[in-house]
Write a protein that holds these residues in place. Structure first.
Motif, PDB file in Angstrom:
ATOM      1  N   HIS A 182     -24.240 -50.582 -50.223  1.00 32.18           N
ATOM      2  CA  HIS A 182     -25.370 -50.380 -49.316  1.00 32.18           C
ATOM      3  C   HIS A 182     -26.520 -49.627 -49.972  1.00 32.18           C
ATOM      4  O   HIS A 182     -26.290 -48.613 -50.641  1.00 32.18           O
ATOM      5  CB  HIS A 182     -24.918 -49.582 -48.086  1.00 32.18           C
ATOM      6  CG  HIS A 182     -23.772 -50.205 -47.371  1.00 32.18           C
ATOM      7  ND1 HIS A 182     -23.913 -51.304 -46.564  1.00 32.18           N
ATOM      8  CD2 HIS A 182     -22.456 -49.891 -47.374  1.00 32.18           C
ATOM      9  CE1 HIS A 182     -22.727 -51.637 -46.087  1.00 32.18           C
ATOM     10  NE2 HIS A 182     -21.825 -50.806 -46.564  1.00 32.18           N
ATOM     11  N   PRO A 183     -27.760 -50.072 -49.754  1.00 29.90           N
ATOM     12  CA  PRO A 183     -28.893 -49.268 -50.219  1.00 29.90           C
ATOM     13  C   PRO A 183     -28.906 -47.965 -49.421  1.00 29.90           C
ATOM     14  O   PRO A 183     -28.715 -47.971 -48.207  1.00 29.90           O
ATOM     15  CB  PRO A 183     -30.117 -50.127 -49.910  1.00 29.90           C
ATOM     16  CG  PRO A 183     -29.655 -51.250 -49.064  1.00 29.90           C
ATOM     17  CD  PRO A 183     -28.169 -51.288 -49.080  1.00 29.90           C
ATOM     18  N   ASP A 191     -35.134 -55.714 -57.200  1.00 29.74           N
ATOM     19  CA  ASP A 191     -34.864 -54.767 -56.115  1.00 29.74           C
ATOM     20  C   ASP A 191     -36.060 -54.583 -55.183  1.00 29.74           C
ATOM     21  O   ASP A 191     -35.973 -53.844 -54.205  1.00 29.74           O
ATOM     22  CB  ASP A 191     -34.475 -53.395 -56.697  1.00 29.74           C
ATOM     23  CG  ASP A 191     -33.204 -53.454 -57.508  1.00 29.74           C
ATOM     24  OD1 ASP A 191     -32.222 -54.044 -57.026  1.00 29.74           O
ATOM     25  OD2 ASP A 191     -33.195 -52.906 -58.628  1.00 29.74           O
ATOM     26  N   ARG A 212     -27.681 -46.080 -54.078  1.00 30.86           N
ATOM     27  CA  ARG A 212     -26.726 -46.932 -53.369  1.00 30.86           C
ATOM     28  C   ARG A 212     -25.506 -46.122 -52.961  1.00 30.86           C
ATOM     29  O   ARG A 212     -25.065 -45.241 -53.685  1.00 30.86           O
ATOM     30  CB  ARG A 212     -26.272 -48.099 -54.234  1.00 30.86           C
ATOM     31  CG  ARG A 212     -27.335 -49.148 -54.451  1.00 30.86           C
ATOM     32  CD  ARG A 212     -26.715 -50.442 -54.979  1.00 30.86           C
ATOM     33  NE  ARG A 212     -27.681 -51.500 -55.032  1.00 30.86           N
ATOM     34  CZ  ARG A 212     -28.029 -52.281 -54.011  1.00 30.86           C
ATOM     35  NH1 ARG A 212     -27.460 -52.125 -52.839  1.00 30.86           N
ATOM     36  NH2 ARG A 212     -28.924 -53.227 -54.142  1.00 30.86           N
ATOM     37  N   SER A 213     -24.965 -46.470 -51.803  1.00 34.91           N
ATOM     38  CA  SER A 213     -23.690 -45.937 -51.344  1.00 34.91           C
ATOM     39  C   SER A 213     -22.768 -47.141 -51.260  1.00 34.91           C
ATOM     40  O   SER A 213     -22.848 -47.927 -50.315  1.00 34.91           O
ATOM     41  CB  SER A 213     -23.849 -45.264 -49.977  1.00 34.91           C
ATOM     42  OG  SER A 213     -22.609 -44.807 -49.506  1.00 34.91           O
TER      43      SER A 213
END
Length: 196
Positions: free
Chosen positions: A80-81, A25, A76-77
């Motif tokens: 998406h980060p 990451d 995260r969403s």
């Protein structure tokens, strides 16, 4: 008669999840770190280095992992980060929310509050969270986190910023989190770094 354009439905971000960060990451966290440090520069007057980056020793320490007393989380969403959380003092007398950032597109929808509660739940025990008085949003946010985690059993004090006598003191909130506050989901064991 003017032509009307069809508008795309407003995008609604997915709920924010909190994932232990791994070395894989790193590129995402480095980019989120730049956004975080850019936001913080409004309060500490820091400027990017000549290469456009900000000092990142805290991010490096967090990515070194638990052996160094740190934990790094990627928010995260959906795919998406959405932010990051860096905790130091893991396993010590008090955990410190060293850095916490939620991307602007995910703010104002409760995502940050849910993520902060989950990070606190992952490390029950005494907590300290520093922020700046001038950052009105952080003042409201962290006081709410403390109240939800500890009811009325939290304290607030001002401490000088080490090595920066030119800055006003930081605000430090202290409380003990047991991971059972309202809305806190007890996390399972952290994913192994080799997990996808």
């Amino acid at each position: 008669m003017p032509a009307h354009r069809a508008t795309a439905p407003e995008s609604v971000p997915a709920p924010v999840s909190v994932q232990p960060a791994s070395e894989a990451d790193r590129p995402v966290l480095e980019r989120l770190w730049l956004m975080f440090r850019h936001d913080m520069s409004a309060f500490d007057g820091s400027m990017p280095a000549r290469d456009g980056t900000f000092r990142s020793d805290r991010l490096e320490a967090a990515l070194a992992g638990a052996g160094a007393g740190w934990a790094a989380y990627l928010l995260r969403s959906g795919p998406h980060p959405a932010g990051l959380a860096l905790v130091r003092g893991v396993g010590g007398p008090a955990r410190v929310m060293n850095s916490f950032f939620v991307a602007r597109g995910a703010r104002g929808k409760g995502a940050g509050l849910r993520a902060a509660r989950e990070v606190v739940a992952r490390h029950p025990g005494p907590w300290e969270i520093p922020f700046q008085d001038a950052n009105a949003a952080a003042v409201r946010f962290w006081r709410r986190v403390a109240a939800e985690a500890a009811g009325e059993a939290w304290a607030e004090e001002r401490r000088p910023v080490p090595g920066r006598p030119d800055l006003p003191p930081d605000v430090w909130i202290s409380f003990t989190g047991d991971g059972t506050g309202p809305g806190v989901r007890r996390p399972g064991p952290p994913a192994s770094p080799a997990s996808p």
